[in-house]
Structure formats: structure tokens, C-alpha cells
Design an enzyme around this catalytic site. Structure first.
Site, PDB file in Angstrom:
ATOM      1  N   ASP A 204       0.693  -0.882   0.135  1.00  0.00           N
ATOM      2  CA  ASP A 204       0.369   0.000   0.069  1.00  0.00           C
ATOM      3  C   ASP A 204       1.183   1.201  -0.115  1.00  0.00           C
ATOM      4  OD1 ASP A 204      -2.170  -1.746   0.326  1.00  0.00           O
ATOM      5  OD2 ASP A 204      -2.696  -1.095   2.207  1.00  0.00           O
TER       6      ASP A 204
ATOM      7  N   GLN B 241       4.158   1.849  -1.196  1.00  0.00           N
ATOM      8  CA  GLN B 241       4.603   1.643  -2.729  1.00  0.00           C
ATOM      9  C   GLN B 241       3.248   2.612  -3.554  1.00  0.00           C
ATOM     10  OE1 GLN B 241       5.315  -2.323  -3.052  1.00  0.00           O
ATOM     11  NE2 GLN B 241       8.212  -1.514  -2.843  1.00  0.00           N
TER      12      GLN B 241
ATOM     13  N   ASP C  66       0.598   4.684  -2.389  1.00  0.00           N
ATOM     14  CA  ASP C  66       0.335   5.306  -2.057  1.00  0.00           C
ATOM     15  C   ASP C  66       1.705   6.635  -2.705  1.00  0.00           C
ATOM     16  OD1 ASP C  66      -1.672   4.940  -0.952  1.00  0.00           O
ATOM     17  OD2 ASP C  66      -0.750   4.971   1.141  1.00  0.00           O
TER      18      ASP C  66
ATOM     19  N   SER D  34     -35.521  -7.211 -11.395  1.00  0.00           N
ATOM     20  CA  SER D  34     -35.560  -8.087 -10.305  1.00  0.00           C
ATOM     21  C   SER D  34     -35.361  -9.605 -10.531  1.00  0.00           C
ATOM     22  CB  SER D  34     -36.758  -7.787  -9.079  1.00  0.00           C
ATOM     23  OG  SER D  34     -37.550  -7.851  -9.926  1.00  0.00           O
TER      24      SER D  34
ATOM     25  N   GLU E  89     -23.585 -18.398  -9.076  1.00  0.00           N
ATOM     26  CA  GLU E  89     -22.757 -17.276  -8.435  1.00  0.00           C
ATOM     27  C   GLU E  89     -23.400 -16.752  -7.304  1.00  0.00           C
ATOM     28  OE1 GLU E  89     -23.295 -13.586 -11.120  1.00  0.00           O
ATOM     29  OE2 GLU E  89     -22.788 -14.992 -12.768  1.00  0.00           O
TER      30      GLU E  89
ATOM     31  N   LYS F 105     -24.805 -14.166  -4.576  1.00  0.00           N
ATOM     32  CA  LYS F 105     -26.209 -13.356  -4.493  1.00  0.00           C
ATOM     33  C   LYS F 105     -25.373 -12.288  -3.648  1.00  0.00           C
ATOM     34  CE  LYS F 105     -31.222 -11.785  -4.705  1.00  0.00           C
ATOM     35  NZ  LYS F 105     -30.965 -10.453  -4.349  1.00  0.00           N
TER      36      LYS F 105
ATOM     37  N   ASP G 199     -25.200  -9.597  -1.356  1.00  0.00           N
ATOM     38  CA  ASP G 199     -25.828  -8.111  -1.231  1.00  0.00           C
ATOM     39  C   ASP G 199     -25.678  -6.443  -0.682  1.00  0.00           C
ATOM     40  OD1 ASP G 199     -28.327  -7.618   0.600  1.00  0.00           O
ATOM     41  OD2 ASP G 199     -28.237  -8.873   2.148  1.00  0.00           O
TER      42      ASP G 199
ATOM     43  N   ARG H  54     -30.401   1.270  -9.520  1.00  0.00           N
ATOM     44  CA  ARG H  54     -31.553   0.633 -10.479  1.00  0.00           C
ATOM     45  C   ARG H  54     -33.155   1.622 -10.489  1.00  0.00           C
ATOM     46  NH1 ARG H  54     -35.647  -3.568  -7.983  1.00  0.00           N
ATOM     47  NH2 ARG H  54     -36.481  -4.185 -10.167  1.00  0.00           N
TER      48      ARG H  54
ATOM     49  N   TYR I 295     -21.617  -8.114 -13.150  1.00  0.00           N
ATOM     50  CA  TYR I 295     -22.218  -9.595 -12.857  1.00  0.00           C
ATOM     51  C   TYR I 295     -23.062  -9.607 -14.656  1.00  0.00           C
ATOM     52  CZ  TYR I 295     -25.546  -7.362 -10.275  1.00  0.00           C
ATOM     53  OH  TYR I 295     -26.959  -6.632  -9.559  1.00  0.00           O
TER      54      TYR I 295
ATOM     55  N   LYS J  89     -28.274 -18.928 -12.763  1.00  0.00           N
ATOM     56  CA  LYS J  89     -28.691 -18.588 -14.207  1.00  0.00           C
ATOM     57  C   LYS J  89     -28.526 -19.211 -15.510  1.00  0.00           C
ATOM     58  CE  LYS J  89     -26.794 -14.154 -12.667  1.00  0.00           C
ATOM     59  NZ  LYS J  89     -25.739 -12.713 -13.140  1.00  0.00           N
TER      60      LYS J  89
ATOM     61  N   LYS K 189     -32.506 -18.790  -1.876  1.00  0.00           N
ATOM     62  CA  LYS K 189     -31.895 -17.632  -0.847  1.00  0.00           C
ATOM     63  C   LYS K 189     -31.504 -18.460   0.171  1.00  0.00           C
ATOM     64  CE  LYS K 189     -34.012 -13.345  -1.077  1.00  0.00           C
ATOM     65  NZ  LYS K 189     -34.198 -12.178  -0.598  1.00  0.00           N
TER      66      LYS K 189
ATOM     67  N   CYS L  81     -41.746  -4.584  39.143  1.00  0.00           N
ATOM     68  CA  CYS L  81     -41.237  -4.227  38.101  1.00  0.00           C
ATOM     69  C   CYS L  81     -39.866  -3.948  38.688  1.00  0.00           C
ATOM     70  CB  CYS L  81     -41.806  -3.060  37.344  1.00  0.00           C
ATOM     71  SG  CYS L  81     -40.885  -1.576  36.902  1.00  0.00           S
TER      72      CYS L  81
ATOM     73  N   CYS M 282     -39.371   0.368  39.108  1.00  0.00           N
ATOM     74  CA  CYS M 282     -40.011   1.445  40.568  1.00  0.00           C
ATOM     75  C   CYS M 282     -40.975   0.149  41.324  1.00  0.00           C
ATOM     76  CB  CYS M 282     -41.179   1.486  39.281  1.00  0.00           C
ATOM     77  SG  CYS M 282     -42.833   0.632  39.115  1.00  0.00           S
TER      78      CYS M 282
ATOM     79  N   CYS N 186     -46.514  -4.319  34.170  1.00  0.00           N
ATOM     80  CA  CYS N 186     -46.139  -3.242  36.192  1.00  0.00           C
ATOM     81  C   CYS N 186     -47.321  -2.255  35.393  1.00  0.00           C
ATOM     82  CB  CYS N 186     -44.680  -2.250  35.101  1.00  0.00           C
ATOM     83  SG  CYS N 186     -44.699  -0.717  36.625  1.00  0.00           S
TER      84      CYS N 186
ATOM     85  N   CYS O 267     -44.119   4.828  36.586  1.00  0.00           N
ATOM     86  CA  CYS O 267     -43.248   4.106  36.447  1.00  0.00           C
ATOM     87  C   CYS O 267     -42.275   4.358  35.302  1.00  0.00           C
ATOM     88  CB  CYS O 267     -43.303   2.756  35.728  1.00  0.00           C
ATOM     89  SG  CYS O 267     -41.493   1.870  35.864  1.00  0.00           S
TER      90      CYS O 267
HETATM   91  S1  IVH Z   1     -27.947 -10.737 -11.891  1.00  0.00           S
HETATM   92  C1  IVH Z   1     -32.718  -9.178 -12.991  1.00  0.00           C
HETATM   93  N1  IVH Z   1     -26.352 -11.425 -10.117  1.00  0.00           N
HETATM   94  O1  IVH Z   1     -30.258  -9.428  -6.662  1.00  0.00           O
HETATM   95  C2  IVH Z   1     -31.159 -10.552 -13.223  1.00  0.00           C
HETATM   96  N2  IVH Z   1     -28.227 -10.039  -9.548  1.00  0.00           N
HETATM   97  O2  IVH Z   1     -32.944  -9.730  -6.423  1.00  0.00           O
HETATM   98  C3  IVH Z   1     -29.877  -9.317 -13.618  1.00  0.00           C
HETATM   99  N3  IVH Z   1     -27.945  -9.528  -6.950  1.00  0.00           N
HETATM  100  O3  IVH Z   1     -31.336  -6.454  -8.321  1.00  0.00           O
HETATM  101  C4  IVH Z   1     -29.133  -9.476 -11.913  1.00  0.00           C
HETATM  102  N4  IVH Z   1     -25.483 -10.997  -6.719  1.00  0.00           N
HETATM  103  O4  IVH Z   1     -29.137  -5.962  -7.547  1.00  0.00           O
HETATM  104  C5  IVH Z   1     -27.208 -10.685 -10.475  1.00  0.00           C
HETATM  105  N5  IVH Z   1     -24.019 -12.487  -8.273  1.00  0.00           N
HETATM  106  C6  IVH Z   1     -26.159 -11.466  -8.732  1.00  0.00           C
HETATM  107  C7  IVH Z   1     -25.618 -10.451  -7.957  1.00  0.00           C
HETATM  108  C8  IVH Z   1     -27.711  -9.913  -8.423  1.00  0.00           C
HETATM  109  C9  IVH Z   1     -27.033  -9.402  -6.595  1.00  0.00           C
HETATM  110  C10 IVH Z   1     -28.798  -8.488  -6.883  1.00  0.00           C
HETATM  111  C11 IVH Z   1     -29.626  -8.046  -8.292  1.00  0.00           C
HETATM  112  C12 IVH Z   1     -30.491  -7.525  -8.159  1.00  0.00           C
HETATM  113  C13 IVH Z   1     -31.508  -8.708  -6.802  1.00  0.00           C
HETATM  114  C14 IVH Z   1     -32.557  -8.820  -7.783  1.00  0.00           C
END
Ligand code: IVH
Length: 664
Positions: free
Chosen positions: A33, A35, A37, A82, A113, A115, A117, A136, A226, A290, A314, A407, A410, A425, A430
Site C-alpha cells: 500500500d 508503494q 501511495d 428483479s 454465482e 447473490k 447483498d 436501479r 455480473y 443463471k 436464498k 417491576c 419502580c 408493570c 413508572c
Molecule cells: S443478475 C435480473 N447476479 O439481486 C437479473 N443479480 O434480487 C440481473 N444481485 O437487483 C441481476 N448478486 O441487485 C445478479 N450475482 C448476481 C447478483 C445479483 C446480487 C442482486 C441485484 C438484483 C437483485 C435481485
């Protein structure tokens, strides 16, 4: 000479970009880091001496110095959809069956992949240069957050020249805050007396929506790419290859990406990740499956809301193990005594958990929790941790926790209430109850009095300055400045915030009173129905019960509250102190007059409460169950059984877009 400097600057920029690539994309830094910087400082120095040579794509130009006035909006060239969710392998297999049926005899494979958050974002590169970054939003239109996204070091400002770069390339991915950065940010916020973020996703969202990019730059956000949005020419024929191209262009791609030949392999991969989850420095809430080939994705297409070629899987709520150090009893705003476990601090879903609710004494007994026990905790709705089970008892001899007879604050008698679950209580004066009532009154969802936090409320009560809501409005700066840790300026801020709360909308005041069974939503219904506090106070029990969505229990509670002389006197004092809630303008459009609508699933632009309010404002009636009398079912993401019922009964199902057109 000038030419030499120009070359030197260009070379330095290129070297820095290469190191960013090694660090963020390959995850293999080649220099320390320090180097790095040094290189950065060198470039900065040269640019400062030759400002005419500064270009927006220089690594030094990530942070814009001037805050924005607001965010412009961006229409997405390709909508950001979504994703449908599944929660078990049977649902995944059902998804695979649908895919198989639609693709007929074709062979297909999947890409699996994580997901992530965080927050979905769309980056637009034109001729390899980052031109726009947008959130989005509602999927069609998002906020232009380019200035903030430019501060994220993992997002290249210029794509790496790996042969051919499409003239237009929209890259979609997730902006996230690493868990370690989130923990550190909350620590700093606590030190500064600022409220903590609930989880890394909220922290990332909050950081991306700041108008001052200099603050965003300090938040250590990161990014994984992604998907693609609009592209002038496709990067590859399938998703997996396209992700490999991303990497070559200098875009960070999550390393945990796997191909699966069939659904069984996909499920195996998903399951193996649920264990790896806690070792990552970012939050994931599941996996994404996917279809790999783009031509097959085209065949599968999309519903209005989500593509049919991908699905999320999920994970169950995250759990952690820890030890119960002691058990406290807390007094709630209506006197309910709640047992709370003090825990050995443990990291759970990105936050350090020190306490967990045990709900009530029946639950405590059922769980058999005692001091010193090792327990499993889980986050409910991601916010409030709770004890799920006892993993191992400390010793067999620890006495079972006794239900309190008095309680803890009190000392008044504590009795079981009518429903037989809660211990209460019975002393309404109180100080424990008063504290909670005041905290609720001043809270975000109610009167929203900034700077009037729990610690200050404790002090106000302990110093005898406040005995009821109305007393808040009699406070002055001198009284406040006399309290511990209260500077003059802060005292002035508190008084100003209290003053400002005098004209909050009526529903907020109704909610703030803390009437049993009346939350924000019912308060809105009451405010709209009666239009003034006076009219609500005069309402009879039957009249109240007849209001849509109020019902007999709430009606009784409201009636009793406003017919209690002590409550009447506090309200009178509030009005005397100058509290003048803003009366709602009852302006019902007739768009949905006479229509009954049931909402199911998650909507993009409305919380459930907002959707129901919108229905009421358009003259319609919102109901919670589907029957033949239902006119429409408004279905969002992950609709429940209500959607099936609607289909069975032949009730018309509308999506959010149609709903929005209806109420406009
Ligand atoms: S693909 C609609 N890949 O999940 C397909 N989404 O619940 C295009 N997300 O709005 C999205 N990891 O914000 C895709 N590996 C991943 C993801 C991912 C997180 C999120 C993304 C999306 C939401 C849908």
C-alpha cells in the site's frame, strides 16, 4: 520538456491503473500500500504542477470536490429487472422443469454465482470511458450517482484495452460495503454520537446516496460486475465467457463463479456455499442460478418483473452461537416486562450482537435459557436478533430464571395481562415506562425529533425535567445546557428540533401517543378519516370500529385512551404548549372508487403501507384477503398464496406498473 512530463504522467496513470487491476480484479496486489501511495503522490505532484494536463480519467480525479444539489435521473437503456426467489431445492427443481419445458430438446448449462447483498448499479462505458453510473431506481429510471461511483476504486474509470472494446458497454453489478469496513464505520459513528447503520447494505445505500462525493470516497465501497445492459456488440455468446471478458477489461468479477451441467450440480454448489458464507468479507443473501447461453436466455424471456432465465436461491437466516452472560428484564412503553439476554458479543450477519430479545416469559421457559448457557441466535427480519435454541447448558444446577413479581424499575406489582402472555408493570407513572414512551414519541417513525436520543431522554427523566410528552415542549436551552455532556450548541439543536416537531403531520402525533394496537399505518387511516385530533377524540367506539381496517380491538383501545382523564390532560397540555399537527388535506381522487384491492408480494416503489395508502387516496379499499368481491390483486415480487387464490377465483391480477397508471 512538456512532452516528457505528459509522457511521465501518462505512464504513472497506466501503472496505477495496472495496480488497481491487480488489487481489485485479480485480488493479487503486486506492491505494498505504501508503494502504491508513493506512486499516487508522485502523480498528484506532477498534475499539480501541470494542471493543464489533468484529465477526468486520471486516478487522481475520482473525487469531485463540489457537492451536488440533488441527483439527476437516468432512464435505463435496458430495464433493470428483479429476480424471482426460491428457498429450497424443490423450488429450484421446479424452476429447472420450467426451463427444460421451454427449451425443448436443447441442452443447457447453468452459471452459479453468489447473490451479493448490496445495491444494483448500472455503469455505462462509451468508447471505454465511464460516462454514467445509475442506481436501479424503479428498474426503468434510476438516480445518476456517477460522482459517487467514481470514488469506488474497484470501478475502472477507463476500461483496459484488451483488444476490442464495444463502443457502448453497460455493465451491471453490485456495489457493496465490505463487512470489516461496515463494522469500522459503525464504530466511528458510535464514537461521534451518530446512529449506526443497521447492516452493510443500508450503509452502502446511504453512502451512495450522499450528495457530497468526498464523504462517499471515505466509505470504502466496492463493486462486483455480473451482467451487461445495453451493448453495441456482445462480448461473448454466453454469460461465463462474458464474465471472463469483463476481467480482461479490468472489471472486478467475484471469484466464486461456477458452471453447472445440470440442476443437481447447481444445488450441490449452492449448498456448499452456505457454509463458506461467514468466511467472506461481504454479505451474501443467497446464490444466483443463471442460464449460461444468451440465445437460450432470449428464448426464455422475462415476465414484466423478472427474467425467466435466472433465479435466486436464498439462504436461511444466518445464525451464530454465543453465551448468555446474564438475563435482564426490560420495561416497555405500555409496561410489558420483557426478558432480554445479554450475550458475549458475536458477529452475526455483519453486526455485532450483544443483546437478544427473549420475547416473553413463556418463551423463556420454553427455551429453558439460563445464565452461562450457549445459545443459537438468529436475526429476525435482519434487524432484531433472537435466541432460537439452547445449544448446551452451562450447568444443570443453574436455577431457572424466575418470573418477576415486581417491576425491576419502580418496584410496583407486575401482573399477567388479560391475554395471559405478558407480564405488566401496573404503575403508569413508572419511570421505566415513561422513558420508553418518550423514546417512542421522539422516534423516527413518530414525531421524529432529531438529537433527542435515548441517553438524553434518560437524563431528562432522571433530572425531573420531563414527566410527560408535553413537558418536552417546555424545555429551554439553559436547562439542557446544565446536563452532562451537553454543549451549548447541542442544547440549541435539541430545542430547535423539538420546536420543529410541533407541526408534524397529524398521523405522526397520533402514532407518537403510543396507543395500544395503533401503529403508523392505523394512525394514517385515523388522521385521514377524522382530519383533526379533536374529531378523533370525540369519536365513539362503534364509529371507530366501522372504519375500514380499524376493527373492534383497536376501536376499544383508541376509545379508552382518549377517555382517560390523565391522557386528556396531557393532550391538552401538548396543545397549550403549541403543538399544532398539520391537518391532512383529504383529497380523494375517484380513480379506484368502489374497488377492493389486495396487495401481495414486495413492490418496488411502495412499501405495503404506502401501497395501501395510495389505494385509499384513490378512493379504493385495500383488503388483506382475496375473495370473489376482490376487484384486483396487485402482485409484487414473491407473491404469496393470495396470487394463487386470485387465479383460482378468476380475480384480475395487476402488476405495479399497471397499478401506477391506474392511480395517476
Ligand atoms: S443478475 C435480473 N447476479 O439481486 C437479473 N443479480 O434480487 C440481473 N444481485 O437487483 C441481476 N448478486 O441487485 C445478479 N450475482 C448476481 C447478483 C445479483 C446480487 C442482486 C441485484 C438484483 C437483485 C435481485
Amino acid at each position: 520538456m512538456a512532452k516528457d512530463v505528459r509522457k511521465q504522467i501518462e505512464r504513472l496513470r497506466e501503472v496505477i491503473r495496472q495496480h488497481d487491476y491487480c488489487y481489485y480484479v485479480l485480488n493479487q496486489p503486486k506492491i505494498s500500500d505504501r508503494q502504491y501511495d508513493k506512486l499516487f503522490a508522485e502523480l498528484k505532484k506532477l498534475e499539480a504542477a501541470n494542471p493543464q494536463l489533468i484529465t477526468p480519467d486520471s486516478p487522481t480525479q475520482r473525487v469531485s470536490e463540489r457537492p451536488l444539489e440533488g441527483f439527476a435521473t437516468v432512464r435505463h437503456a435496458v430495464p433493470m429487472l428483479s429476480m424471482d426467489n426460491t428457498y429450497n431445492s424443490d423450488e429450484l427443481r421446479a424452476f429447472d422443469e420450467r426451463v427444460k419445458k421451454q427449451l425443448g430438446s436443447q441442452d443447457y448449462d447453468y452459471v452459479i454465482e453468489l447473490k451479493i447483498d448490496g445495491l444494483a448499479i448500472s455503469l455505462r462505458y462509451e468508447e471505454g470511458i465511464l460516462t454514467t453510473a445509475a442506481t436501479r431506481g424503479n428498474g426503468e429510471v434510476g438516480d445518476d450517482v456517477t460522482a459517487n461511483v467514481r470514488t469506488i476504486r474497484a470501478v475502472p474509470l477507463v476500461l483496459m484495452d484488451s483488444g476490442k472494446i464495444p463502443a457502448v458497454l453497460e455493465v451491471r453489478g453490485e456495489v457493496y460495503m465490505p463487512t470489516s469496513s461496515f463494522v469500522e464505520l459503525n464504530r466511528l459513528r458510535a464514537e461521534a454520537g451518530e446512529p449506526p447503520f443497521a447492516n452493510p447494505r443500508n450503509a452502502a445505500a446511504g453512502s451512495l446516496k450522499l450528495l457530497d462525493a468526498r464523504i462517499t470516497a471515505a466509505r470504502n465501497l466496492s463493486f462486483f460486475a455480473y451482467a451487461t445492459g445495453q451493448v453495441s456488440e456482445p462480448l461473448a455468446a454466453n454469460h461465463y465467457e462474458s464474465l471472463q471478458r469483463f476481467k480482461k477489461l479490468g472489471l472486478p468479477v467475484n471469484p466464486n463463479i461456477k458452471k453447472a451441467r445440470d440442476i443437481n450440480e447447481a444445488i450441490e454448489i449452492c449448498d456448499s456455499f452456505s457454509e463458506k458464507r461467514s468466511s467472506l468479507d461481504y454479505q451474501i443473501d443467497g446464490m444466483v442460478i443463471k442460464i449460461n447461453r444468451f440465445d437460450q436466455r432470449d428464448i426464455l424471456g422475462a415476465t414484466g418483473r423478472a427474467p425467466r432465465w435466472c433465479i435466486s436461491y436464498k439462504f436461511a437466516a444466518e445464525q451464530a452461537e454465543t453465551v448468555v452472560e446474564s438475563i435482564d428484564v426490560q420495561v416497555g412503553k405500555s409496561g410489558i416486562l420483557t426478558p432480554v439476554a445479554n450475550l458475549t458479543p458475536v458477529l452475526l450477519a455483519g453486526t455485532t450482537v450483544k443483546r437478544a430479545s427473549l420475547h416473553n416469559f413463556d418463551e423463556l421457559k420454553r427455551l429453558g435459557v439460563g445464565q452461562g448457557d450457549t445459545v443459537v441466535i438468529e436475526k429476525a427480519g435482519e434487524i432484531i436478533p433472537q435466541v432460537i435454541e439452547v445449544k448446551s447448558k452451562a450447568t444443570a444446577t443453574v436455577p431457572v430464571f424466575k418470573i418477576p413479581k415486581t417491576c425491576p424499575i419502580c418496584g410496583s406489582a407486575a401482573v399477567k395481562d388479560e391475554e395471559g402472555v405478558y407480564i405488566r408493570c401496573i404503575n403508569r407513572d413508572c419511570p421505566g415506562q415513561l422513558k420508553e414512551r418518550l423514546k417512542y414519541f421522539a422516534g423516527r417513525g413518530q414525531m421524529d425529533i432529531e438529537h433527542l436520543g435515548p441517553a438524553l431522554i434518560d437524563q431528562l427523566i432522571e433530572n425531573g425535567l420531563v414527566e410527560n410528552f408535553a413537558d418536552l415542549y417546555k424545555l429551554n436551552e439553559v436547562q439542557l445546557a446544565g446536563l452532562e455532556r451537553m454543549a451549548e450548541k447541542s442544547a440549541a439543536n435539541v430545542i430547535k428540533a423539538i420546536e420543529e416537531s410541533k407541526t408534524r403531520p397529524l398521523w405522526r402525533l397520533i402514532a407518537a401517543l403510543g396507543i395500544r394496537h395503533i401503529g403508523g399505518q392505523s394512525a394514517q387511516i385515523l388522521a385521514e378519516h377524522f382530519g383533526s385530533l379533536g374529531a378523533l377524540m370525540k369519536a365513539g367506539e362503534e364509529e371507530l370500529a366501522e372504519i375500514d381496517q380499524i376493527g373492534p380491538t383497536m376501536a376499544k383501545s383508541i376509545y379508552e385512551y382518549f377517555h382517560d382523564p390523565e391522557n386528556q390532560s396531557v393532550i391538552e397540555k401538548l396543545l397549550d404548549a403549541g403543538v399544532r399537527p398539520e391537518q391532512p388535506k383529504i383529497q380523494r381522487s375517484k380513480k379506484l372508487a368502489g374497488k377492493t384491492i389486495v396487495v401481495t408480494g414486495t413492490l418496488e416503489n411502495f412499501s405495503r403501507q404506502q401501497a395501501e395508502q395510495a389505494i385509499r387516496q384513490a378512493g379504493g379499499k385495500s383488503s388483506s384477503s382475496v375473495s370473489k368481491k376482490t376487484d384486483f390483486v396487485l402482485a409484487g415480487e414473491n407473491p404469496g398464496s393470495k396470487l394463487d387464490k386470485a387465479r383460482k377465483l378468476g380475480v384480475e391480477v395487476i402488476d405495479e406498473k399497471q397499478f401506477m397508471t391506474m392511480i395517476q
